[in-house]
Design a protein around this motif. Sequence first.
Motif: not given
Lengths: 331, 334
Positions: A120, A127, A130
């Motif tokens: 990230e 988010r 990731a």
Amino acid sequence: MSESSPLLDVRGLRCVIPTPRGEVQVLSGVDVSLEKGQTLGLVGESGSGKSMFARSIMGISPPHARLEGEINFAGQDLLTLPKKAARRVWGKRIGMVFQDPMTSLNPVVRIGRQVGEAAEKHLGLSRQQARKRAIDLLELVGIPEPAKRHRSYPHEFSGGMRQRVTIAMALACEPDLLIADEATTALDVTVQRQILDLVKSIQTDRQMAMILVSHDLGVVSDRCDDVAVMYAGRIVEKSPTDRLFSDHRHRYTEALLQAIPRFDTPKHSHLAAIEGKPPNLAALSTGCPFAPRCAHEIDACTEAMPPMRSAEDELHWFACANPSRSKELLS
Amino acid sequence: MTMTKAENRVPLRVVNLECTFPTRGGTVQAVSGISFEVRPGEVLALVGESGCGKSTTGKAIMQLPPPTSGSVEFEGTDLTSVTGSSLRDIRRRLQIIFQDPISALNPRRKIKDIIAEGLVIAGVPKEERQKRVEVAMRQVGLDPANGERRPREFSGGQCQRIAIARAIVVNPTMLICDEPVASLDVSIQAQILNLLEETRRTYDLSMLFISHDLAVVNSISDRVAVMYLGRIVEIGDADSVYRHAAHPYTNILLDSAPTVGDVVRPPSGLELKGEVPSPLNPPSGCRFRTRCPRATAICAEQEPVLQEVRTEHQVACHHPVVDPDLPNNERPHV
């Protein structure tokens, strides 16, 4: 080195740590060069400087430590590079796995989040992205049901599984260099083998370079291209792995190999122990630091530090004034 | 070395030893009914991975704490049935050395007092105490002049020497070594192993040697017992177990041990499956079956018992690995 410079080229690395009792030189001029896809084993006993070396490359040496020399990584010297630029290398292009997985994981953060965090930050993933990457990585390192387990906390995993998680963390940004600092020391032998095999296969697949730091000669023996032996802050011998075991020249390497209990050691036999204990780095005398414990000490050993010299070719180096299996002396 | 085997009595006989620990999540079955004996002057090694119960076994023999059930017969006395001063008297002949020598020594006391403590408890007069402490210190390679110092002034290897001196000063007949070299550097490890071997010969000791390191065990022990999840899965003459491992777990353990070109057997090719099951709820039948590449239906139903595969070599497995081209009980020269 006409074609291209090596991935990692450490030159004359010194590390001095000030203490209340004076300065301690924990690294005294270490030279290491590593090509892409190559594996270097770094062995030594506690206090030999092997972990300090690994930490210096990763930029996590102790706060007051003074580093001198060069750490050239992909053409940039990490010691002179501005911190901000260096941070784009650490954690992204160089990953590191430590000995104790429990202390390198945050106990109150879900493991998927911890694995995805670096991606990230460094790769600018969202988010969601990731998380997806974290699940892929957990699958790569052999965590069963990664889509479910990424929501677990570290305490829900066994030691071996936790170490797999920290490996996934280190691999999150597809590093060019992986440093494993005693990564399997705390694990049981069967788990150790699984983890080492896993790291080796990922390394081969990705053409990643690796430094395998260990106190165990057996661990480095069949997984490294080259092995470097450290003693008192220096590399005392470096050679291709098979040659180190069959044709070592330094007396310390020789003594170390003889001191290990082996599977072919006869029962109740006397082991060739190395007498004394590792030297106090704060009070090193001139000459070879191993000389006081060495059974083959000659006058030259205490007069000056023996320089690194090559054995038969440029691949094998050692720093010993009275080397073993000295072919020149025999002929 | 001539050993005077005055009596042919077995120094230590453990029968059906069981250690369980109640926890909030249920009962941990650390050791589940193991039996073995240590013969006079012999070194028996208990090997296995973390959580297999090897250290619990060592401590249960010392009655630290006593086992849940089963008997520990030491020189003819069942330790589980004696208490108080008689247990104290027996413990003098049965000593233990632990893995972490630094935490095993009281940091506030002088090392000569640490070493002398067993003698104080035994009521040995002061002058004799002093003499015996000095002898013990010399025996383990410590200068008696250092007796006034405290443990923090010594390195890990030196502290292990102090722990060995403390054990031998009371003239034991048996020594339990619980991972005595696991926390030491390679060069120091060899010193301590040599010292243990020397001590064993000098004092004619029997030894129970607990370790996870198979190469270390090979150098010191006569017989080996391999433990997995609270049970002994294979036991026998060390050479036989190492060269002709019959249990799949022993094979995998030996395959996994890091070597430096000292291979005495070809790899078995067996691979471990999954993770160690919880000791709160161990598998039915053979405890290794959930991870065993050779497991079949019978392994879940029937618990295998230890059976002879060669002379002096027993295995508890329904599908042991046996060298096909070797007639039973015949060992080749390697």
